[in-house]
Design a protein around this motif. Structure first.
Motif, PDB file in Angstrom:
ATOM      1  N   LEU A  61      44.001  33.772  23.774  1.00  0.00           N
ATOM      2  CA  LEU A  61      43.218  32.900  24.644  1.00  0.00           C
ATOM      3  C   LEU A  61      42.562  33.686  25.775  1.00  0.00           C
ATOM      4  CD1 LEU A  61      42.262  30.060  25.423  1.00  0.00           C
ATOM      5  CD2 LEU A  61      44.372  29.833  26.760  1.00  0.00           C
ATOM      6  N   THR A  62      43.309  34.568  26.414  1.00  0.00           N
ATOM      7  CA  THR A  62      42.726  35.332  27.514  1.00  0.00           C
ATOM      8  C   THR A  62      41.647  36.283  27.030  1.00  0.00           C
ATOM      9  OG1 THR A  62      44.514  36.950  27.384  1.00  0.00           O
ATOM     10  CG2 THR A  62      44.743  35.184  29.000  1.00  0.00           C
ATOM     11  N   LEU A  63      41.838  36.893  25.874  1.00  0.00           N
ATOM     12  CA  LEU A  63      40.786  37.759  25.335  1.00  0.00           C
ATOM     13  C   LEU A  63      39.547  36.959  24.965  1.00  0.00           C
ATOM     14  CD1 LEU A  63      42.732  40.360  23.184  1.00  0.00           C
ATOM     15  CD2 LEU A  63      41.417  40.767  25.264  1.00  0.00           C
ATOM     16  N   PHE A  64      39.723  35.767  24.432  1.00  0.00           N
ATOM     17  CA  PHE A  64      38.592  34.907  24.111  1.00  0.00           C
ATOM     18  C   PHE A  64      37.797  34.576  25.375  1.00  0.00           C
ATOM     19  CE2 PHE A  64      36.848  30.599  23.727  1.00  0.00           C
ATOM     20  CZ  PHE A  64      35.988  30.783  22.649  1.00  0.00           C
ATOM     21  N   ILE A  65      38.499  34.210  26.436  1.00  0.00           N
ATOM     22  CA  ILE A  65      37.833  33.894  27.699  1.00  0.00           C
ATOM     23  C   ILE A  65      37.135  35.125  28.261  1.00  0.00           C
ATOM     24  CG2 ILE A  65      38.234  33.216  30.103  1.00  0.00           C
ATOM     25  CD1 ILE A  65      40.518  31.405  29.005  1.00  0.00           C
ATOM     26  N   GLU A  66      37.815  36.279  28.240  1.00  0.00           N
ATOM     27  CA  GLU A  66      37.218  37.519  28.751  1.00  0.00           C
ATOM     28  C   GLU A  66      35.951  37.895  27.991  1.00  0.00           C
ATOM     29  OE1 GLU A  66      39.901  40.792  28.635  1.00  0.00           O
ATOM     30  OE2 GLU A  66      40.957  40.178  30.439  1.00  0.00           O
ATOM     31  N   ILE A  67      36.024  37.855  26.690  1.00  0.00           N
ATOM     32  CA  ILE A  67      34.876  38.265  25.874  1.00  0.00           C
ATOM     33  C   ILE A  67      33.683  37.354  26.123  1.00  0.00           C
ATOM     34  CG2 ILE A  67      34.045  38.397  23.492  1.00  0.00           C
ATOM     35  CD1 ILE A  67      36.895  39.451  22.776  1.00  0.00           C
ATOM     36  N   ASN A  68      33.920  36.058  26.212  1.00  0.00           N
ATOM     37  CA  ASN A  68      32.819  35.128  26.486  1.00  0.00           C
ATOM     38  C   ASN A  68      32.255  35.323  27.888  1.00  0.00           C
ATOM     39  OD1 ASN A  68      32.526  33.761  24.021  1.00  0.00           O
ATOM     40  ND2 ASN A  68      34.374  32.593  24.445  1.00  0.00           N
ATOM     41  N   ALA A  69      33.110  35.585  28.858  1.00  0.00           N
ATOM     42  CA  ALA A  69      32.637  35.780  30.230  1.00  0.00           C
ATOM     43  C   ALA A  69      31.891  37.105  30.379  1.00  0.00           C
ATOM     44  CB  ALA A  69      33.809  35.729  31.196  1.00  0.00           C
ATOM     45  N   LEU A  70      32.336  38.138  29.693  1.00  0.00           N
ATOM     46  CA  LEU A  70      31.735  39.459  29.853  1.00  0.00           C
ATOM     47  C   LEU A  70      30.405  39.605  29.113  1.00  0.00           C
ATOM     48  CD1 LEU A  70      34.916  41.714  29.701  1.00  0.00           C
ATOM     49  CD2 LEU A  70      33.563  41.067  31.704  1.00  0.00           C
ATOM     50  N   GLN A  71      30.011  38.624  28.343  1.00  0.00           N
ATOM     51  CA  GLN A  71      28.721  38.686  27.652  1.00  0.00           C
ATOM     52  C   GLN A  71      27.557  38.558  28.625  1.00  0.00           C
ATOM     53  OE1 GLN A  71      28.731  35.681  24.645  1.00  0.00           O
ATOM     54  NE2 GLN A  71      30.093  36.822  23.296  1.00  0.00           N
ATOM     55  N   ASN A  72      27.810  38.048  29.811  1.00  0.00           N
ATOM     56  CA  ASN A  72      26.743  37.774  30.762  1.00  0.00           C
ATOM     57  C   ASN A  72      26.592  38.835  31.840  1.00  0.00           C
ATOM     58  OD1 ASN A  72      26.198  35.300  29.472  1.00  0.00           O
ATOM     59  ND2 ASN A  72      27.921  34.389  30.533  1.00  0.00           N
ATOM     60  N   ILE A  73      27.302  39.957  31.710  1.00  0.00           N
ATOM     61  CA  ILE A  73      27.193  41.024  32.704  1.00  0.00           C
ATOM     62  C   ILE A  73      26.905  42.343  31.997  1.00  0.00           C
ATOM     63  CG2 ILE A  73      28.691  39.875  34.379  1.00  0.00           C
ATOM     64  CD1 ILE A  73      30.931  41.724  33.516  1.00  0.00           C
ATOM     65  N   SER A  74      26.523  43.335  32.768  1.00  0.00           N
ATOM     66  CA  SER A  74      26.201  44.639  32.176  1.00  0.00           C
ATOM     67  C   SER A  74      27.476  45.336  31.707  1.00  0.00           C
ATOM     68  CB  SER A  74      25.477  45.514  33.204  1.00  0.00           C
ATOM     69  OG  SER A  74      26.375  45.897  34.224  1.00  0.00           O
ATOM     70  N   SER A  75      27.316  46.283  30.813  1.00  0.00           N
ATOM     71  CA  SER A  75      28.464  47.026  30.310  1.00  0.00           C
ATOM     72  C   SER A  75      29.095  47.872  31.410  1.00  0.00           C
ATOM     73  CB  SER A  75      28.054  47.906  29.135  1.00  0.00           C
ATOM     74  OG  SER A  75      27.039  48.799  29.523  1.00  0.00           O
ATOM     75  N   THR A  76      28.284  48.339  32.352  1.00  0.00           N
ATOM     76  CA  THR A  76      28.822  49.122  33.464  1.00  0.00           C
ATOM     77  C   THR A  76      29.737  48.273  34.326  1.00  0.00           C
ATOM     78  OG1 THR A  76      26.774  50.392  33.512  1.00  0.00           O
ATOM     79  CG2 THR A  76      28.197  50.554  35.430  1.00  0.00           C
ATOM     80  N   LEU A  77      29.295  47.080  34.671  1.00  0.00           N
ATOM     81  CA  LEU A  77      30.126  46.196  35.483  1.00  0.00           C
ATOM     82  C   LEU A  77      31.373  45.766  34.719  1.00  0.00           C
ATOM     83  CD1 LEU A  77      30.545  44.715  38.114  1.00  0.00           C
ATOM     84  CD2 LEU A  77      29.120  42.859  37.239  1.00  0.00           C
ATOM     85  N   ALA A  78      31.233  45.525  33.427  1.00  0.00           N
ATOM     86  CA  ALA A  78      32.396  45.149  32.617  1.00  0.00           C
ATOM     87  C   ALA A  78      33.439  46.261  32.615  1.00  0.00           C
ATOM     88  CB  ALA A  78      31.963  44.825  31.195  1.00  0.00           C
ATOM     89  N   SER A  79      33.001  47.502  32.493  1.00  0.00           N
ATOM     90  CA  SER A  79      33.958  48.613  32.501  1.00  0.00           C
ATOM     91  C   SER A  79      34.611  48.761  33.870  1.00  0.00           C
ATOM     92  CB  SER A  79      33.287  49.916  32.090  1.00  0.00           C
ATOM     93  OG  SER A  79      32.328  50.310  33.043  1.00  0.00           O
ATOM     94  N   LEU A  80      33.863  48.490  34.931  1.00  0.00           N
ATOM     95  CA  LEU A  80      34.462  48.541  36.264  1.00  0.00           C
ATOM     96  C   LEU A  80      35.508  47.448  36.443  1.00  0.00           C
ATOM     97  CD1 LEU A  80      31.306  49.300  38.423  1.00  0.00           C
ATOM     98  CD2 LEU A  80      33.156  50.862  37.815  1.00  0.00           C
ATOM     99  N   ILE A  81      35.250  46.284  35.891  1.00  0.00           N
ATOM    100  CA  ILE A  81      36.221  45.190  35.967  1.00  0.00           C
ATOM    101  C   ILE A  81      37.489  45.569  35.212  1.00  0.00           C
ATOM    102  CG2 ILE A  81      36.695  42.822  35.222  1.00  0.00           C
ATOM    103  CD1 ILE A  81      33.702  42.240  35.821  1.00  0.00           C
ATOM    104  N   TYR A  82      37.343  46.118  34.015  1.00  0.00           N
ATOM    105  CA  TYR A  82      38.508  46.525  33.231  1.00  0.00           C
ATOM    106  C   TYR A  82      39.268  47.669  33.895  1.00  0.00           C
ATOM    107  CZ  TYR A  82      37.868  43.623  29.116  1.00  0.00           C
ATOM    108  OH  TYR A  82      37.795  42.566  28.265  1.00  0.00           O
ATOM    109  N   THR A  83      38.575  48.504  34.649  1.00  0.00           N
ATOM    110  CA  THR A  83      39.231  49.613  35.334  1.00  0.00           C
ATOM    111  C   THR A  83      40.226  49.107  36.369  1.00  0.00           C
ATOM    112  OG1 THR A  83      37.274  50.984  35.040  1.00  0.00           O
ATOM    113  CG2 THR A  83      38.812  51.681  36.710  1.00  0.00           C
ATOM    114  N   THR A  84      39.944  47.976  36.979  1.00  0.00           N
ATOM    115  CA  THR A  84      40.829  47.450  38.023  1.00  0.00           C
ATOM    116  C   THR A  84      41.989  46.625  37.463  1.00  0.00           C
ATOM    117  OG1 THR A  84      39.471  45.474  38.332  1.00  0.00           O
ATOM    118  CG2 THR A  84      38.960  47.389  39.721  1.00  0.00           C
TER     119      THR A  84
END
Length: 104
Positions: free
Chosen positions: A29-52
């Motif tokens: 469930l959490t991966l489903f929510i993350e993947i859907n939410a991360l479709q609307n941002i850049s890959s750079t910002l997504a990687s920064l979010i995952y870094t934290t």
């Protein structure tokens, strides 16, 4: 035989309902929510979010489990926050608004 590892635990019934609930609820469930939410941002910002992500895990461990940071933990947190801040400032995080066209 004495001295061998006991495999008696392997024959005990597993709590399958709890295992399925944990796998589906906390992982799928959490991966489903993350993947859907991360479709609307850049890959750079997504990687920064995952870094934290380790910082959030540490934060919740301190707040809810009353864990304590060691000096090495503080150093790691500083490195994560510092590198994320540096990448944000110097990397130029830009939101990409165009979607990749699907070809069928």
């Amino acid at each position: 035989c004495p001295g061998l590892i006991s495999w008696q635990w392997a024959w005990e019934p597993l709590p399958w309902l709890n295992l399925v609930a944990m796998g589906m609820g906390t992982t799928a469930l959490t991966l489903f929510i993350e993947i859907n939410a991360l479709q609307n941002i850049s890959s750079t910002l997504a990687s920064l979010i995952y870094t934290t992500e380790p910082l959030w895990g540490s934060f919740f461990a301190v707040v809810f489990l009353k864990e304590h940071f060691s000096n090495l933990g503080y150093l790691g947190a500083f490195l994560i926050v510092g590198s994320t801040a540096y990448a944000t400032v110097k990397g130029g995080v830009v939101k990409q608004t165009e979607k990749v066209a699907h070809t069928d």
